[in-house]
Design a protein around this motif. Structure first.
Motif, PDB file in Angstrom:
ATOM      1  N   LEU A 212       0.901  -1.276   0.028  1.00  0.00           N
ATOM      2  CA  LEU A 212      -0.087  -0.010   0.120  1.00  0.00           C
ATOM      3  C   LEU A 212       0.905   1.194   0.048  1.00  0.00           C
ATOM      4  O   LEU A 212       0.297   2.469  -0.373  1.00  0.00           O
ATOM      5  CB  LEU A 212      -0.842  -0.014   1.136  1.00  0.00           C
ATOM      6  N   ARG A 213       2.122   1.118   0.383  1.00  0.00           N
ATOM      7  CA  ARG A 213       3.020   2.189   0.130  1.00  0.00           C
ATOM      8  C   ARG A 213       3.614   2.476  -1.146  1.00  0.00           C
ATOM      9  O   ARG A 213       3.947   3.762  -1.423  1.00  0.00           O
ATOM     10  CB  ARG A 213       4.307   2.184   1.163  1.00  0.00           C
ATOM     11  N   ASN A 214       3.159   1.762  -1.954  1.00  0.00           N
ATOM     12  CA  ASN A 214       3.517   1.905  -3.511  1.00  0.00           C
ATOM     13  C   ASN A 214       2.303   2.436  -4.216  1.00  0.00           C
ATOM     14  O   ASN A 214       1.467   1.882  -4.807  1.00  0.00           O
ATOM     15  CB  ASN A 214       3.719   0.468  -4.061  1.00  0.00           C
ATOM     16  N   ARG A 215       2.417   3.880  -4.423  1.00  0.00           N
ATOM     17  CA  ARG A 215       1.289   4.504  -5.138  1.00  0.00           C
ATOM     18  C   ARG A 215       0.825   4.021  -6.435  1.00  0.00           C
ATOM     19  O   ARG A 215      -0.082   4.052  -6.636  1.00  0.00           O
ATOM     20  CB  ARG A 215       1.650   5.855  -5.172  1.00  0.00           C
ATOM     21  N   ASN A 216       1.717   3.645  -7.200  1.00  0.00           N
ATOM     22  CA  ASN A 216       1.399   2.835  -8.573  1.00  0.00           C
ATOM     23  C   ASN A 216       0.486   1.706  -8.176  1.00  0.00           C
ATOM     24  O   ASN A 216      -0.192   1.515  -9.161  1.00  0.00           O
ATOM     25  CB  ASN A 216       2.584   2.530  -9.326  1.00  0.00           C
ATOM     26  N   VAL A 218      -1.466   1.151  -5.751  1.00  0.00           N
ATOM     27  CA  VAL A 218      -2.550   1.448  -5.259  1.00  0.00           C
ATOM     28  C   VAL A 218      -3.594   2.143  -6.534  1.00  0.00           C
ATOM     29  O   VAL A 218      -4.864   1.704  -6.343  1.00  0.00           O
ATOM     30  CB  VAL A 218      -2.475   2.548  -4.231  1.00  0.00           C
ATOM     31  N   PHE A 219      -3.055   2.984  -7.221  1.00  0.00           N
ATOM     32  CA  PHE A 219      -3.916   3.544  -8.392  1.00  0.00           C
ATOM     33  C   PHE A 219      -4.286   2.498  -9.275  1.00  0.00           C
ATOM     34  O   PHE A 219      -5.253   2.376  -9.898  1.00  0.00           O
ATOM     35  CB  PHE A 219      -3.050   4.626  -8.972  1.00  0.00           C
ATOM     36  N   THR A 345      -3.783  -6.313  -4.369  1.00  0.00           N
ATOM     37  CA  THR A 345      -4.595  -5.820  -5.226  1.00  0.00           C
ATOM     38  C   THR A 345      -5.645  -6.283  -6.067  1.00  0.00           C
ATOM     39  O   THR A 345      -6.769  -5.615  -6.185  1.00  0.00           O
ATOM     40  CB  THR A 345      -3.488  -5.341  -6.451  1.00  0.00           C
ATOM     41  N   CYS A 387      -9.257   6.772 -12.262  1.00  0.00           N
ATOM     42  CA  CYS A 387      -8.461   6.168 -11.349  1.00  0.00           C
ATOM     43  C   CYS A 387      -6.975   5.781 -11.630  1.00  0.00           C
ATOM     44  O   CYS A 387      -6.056   5.693 -11.041  1.00  0.00           O
ATOM     45  CB  CYS A 387      -8.946   4.812 -10.432  1.00  0.00           C
ATOM     46  N   PRO A 390      -3.363   9.042 -12.388  1.00  0.00           N
ATOM     47  CA  PRO A 390      -2.342   9.323 -11.314  1.00  0.00           C
ATOM     48  C   PRO A 390      -1.294   8.207 -11.319  1.00  0.00           C
ATOM     49  O   PRO A 390       0.030   8.458 -10.943  1.00  0.00           O
ATOM     50  CB  PRO A 390      -2.844   9.550 -10.168  1.00  0.00           C
ATOM     51  N   MET A 391      -1.388   7.124 -12.122  1.00  0.00           N
ATOM     52  CA  MET A 391      -0.552   6.121 -12.064  1.00  0.00           C
ATOM     53  C   MET A 391       0.854   6.375 -12.941  1.00  0.00           C
ATOM     54  O   MET A 391       0.344   6.912 -13.888  1.00  0.00           O
ATOM     55  CB  MET A 391      -0.864   4.810 -12.562  1.00  0.00           C
ATOM     56  N   SER A 392       1.870   6.147 -12.586  1.00  0.00           N
ATOM     57  CA  SER A 392       3.220   6.471 -13.365  1.00  0.00           C
ATOM     58  C   SER A 392       3.513   5.163 -14.230  1.00  0.00           C
ATOM     59  O   SER A 392       2.818   4.052 -13.895  1.00  0.00           O
ATOM     60  CB  SER A 392       4.411   6.508 -12.202  1.00  0.00           C
TER      61      SER A 392
END
Length: 397
Positions: A212-216, A218-219, A345, A387, A390-392
């Motif tokens: 959950l600390r990995n923003r990619n 999460v998005f 996920t 959603c 924002p993912m890279s």
């Protein structure tokens, strides 16, 4: 130095991969065994459409609960034990639905079936990541994703009406349970994994926190929530919707077979292509934007040829979407956390599958038609676009 699991691909990996596809497909066969039989089974059980939708939601309650522990156990103990035991749970739950005397016993059996199927996903993703080097994973995931794209939809739509006509809807579920039991035996015999070298030491909480600390991730998971909402609602209710137009159950099954065949055809091709494209994220957005009006159009047509065309197009688009999610997971998670990341996920993905079928069923009960359903599904596809934005595209090193 720790051994690199991906330095030496297994020489029999493609043969072993056939088994991985089979194990994952079993979960889709048992979950989608219900929709083709809703008209017959709901009448026998004396339930309405919202309650029939809850049988799909029940499956996904169990599916969500076991996603994270299934993935973490796969990281710790390897895929063989987890996949084999999970298939046994699937078999027991599916067989039990055929014995259910009332709605609530069947509901509990569907939850049990989902508990088994949920544990399979993370371990299968991890298993494929162990078996294949990065350059082959796109095709491998594409082949695995033939299950949600089509195989897991085609087979229930062919087998369940045929079995229920020859036997009863209850006995059809019992036969399906026996088939899954046999698949569990194959898993215990054939699955190979490097258990000792891959055993993980993360706790349940720390493993989830790392993901959950990995923003990619999460998005991506939030976008997958809406994709799964669309896919499960479409497969859960299209049979009943087509029958409501005055067509037979056999015609409805034929339309969904077209959907499934389209997904099966495109999934491995899409997986191989997506492995090479520089931005899977942009592909994901484009596919959802095209899917949105197609979902609405499906609810506006009534002739069988047009229903087949629209369903086939939905199958193609969802078949392209399915391999993107495990492929992105393998990019962002890092090899030590593949099972855990897939479980976390996947848990978020499947929350959409819990809410969607119930909400659509409720809209049908309230309005007496499927008009609102074909607004809900396109809206969900657009929410997935928002959603994923924002993912890279940056790959995990």
């Amino acid at each position: 130095m720790e051994q690199d699991l991906f330095a030496k691909p297994h020489p029999l990996r493609w043969w072993l991969h056939i088994g991985a596809v089979l194990y994952y497909t079993m979960g889709f066969m048992v979950r989608f065994a219900w929709p083709p039989l809703i008209p017959v089974a709901s009448a026998d059980l004396g339930i309405g459409m919202s309650s029939a939708g809850l049988y799909m939601s029940a499956f996904y309650i169990g599916y969500v609960i076991s996603q994270i522990p299934g993935g973490m156990l796969g990281d710790r103990f390897g895929a063989r034990v987890v996949i084999g035991a999970a298939l046994l749970l699937e078999a027991a739950g599916t067989f039990g639905v055929g014995l259910s005397p009332d709605f609530w016993v069947g509901f509990a059996c569907r939850v049990l079936t989902g508990l088994g199927a949920g544990a399979v996903y993370g371990s299968c993703v991890r298993y494929i990541t162990v078996l294949f080097p990065p350059k082959e994973r796109g095709l491998a995931f594409g082949l695995m994703m033939m299950a949600p794209a089509g195989v897991g939809v085609i087979l229930p739509n062919v087998l369940m009406p045929w079995l229920s006509a020859m036997l009863t809807w209850r006995e059809a579920f019992q036969v399906m349970g026996v088939v899954v039991f046999l698949a569990a035996g194959l898993a215990f015999l054939l699955v190979r994994d490097t258990v000792e070298e891959t055993r993980q030491k993360q706790s349940f909480v720390s493993g989830i926190a790392l993901v959950l600390r990995n923003r990619n991730l999460v998005f991506m998971a939030l976008a997958g929530f809406w994709v799964m909402w669309v896919m499960v609602c479409f497969v859960s209710w299209s049979n009943t919707y087509i029958k409501s137009l005055g067509h037979s159950m056999e015609i409805a099954g034929m339309v969904m077979i077209v959907y499934g065949l389209a997904g099966v055809a495109i999934s491995p091709i899409g997986g191989a292509i997506l492995q090479k494209v520089p931005s899977p994220k942009k592909c994901f957005i484009l596919i959802l934007l095209v899917l949105t009006p197609i979902l609405w159009l499906f609810g506006q047509v009534q002739s069988v040829p047009l229903l087949c065309v629209m369903a086939g197009t939905v199958g193609l688009l969802l078949g392209l979407l399915n391999p993107i999610m495990p492929l992105l997971t393998s990019r962002f998670a890092g090899k030590e956390l593949m099972g855990t990341a897939s479980g976390v996920t996947g848990c978020i993905f499947q929350a959409g599958a819990i809410i969607g079928p119930w909400l659509v069923g409720m809209s049908v009960d309230i309005t007496g038609s499927f008009g609102v359903a074909w607004i809900i599904l396109p809206a969900a596809a657009l929410a997935g676009v928002l959603c994923i934005l924002p993912m890279s595209d940056q790959q995990q090193k």
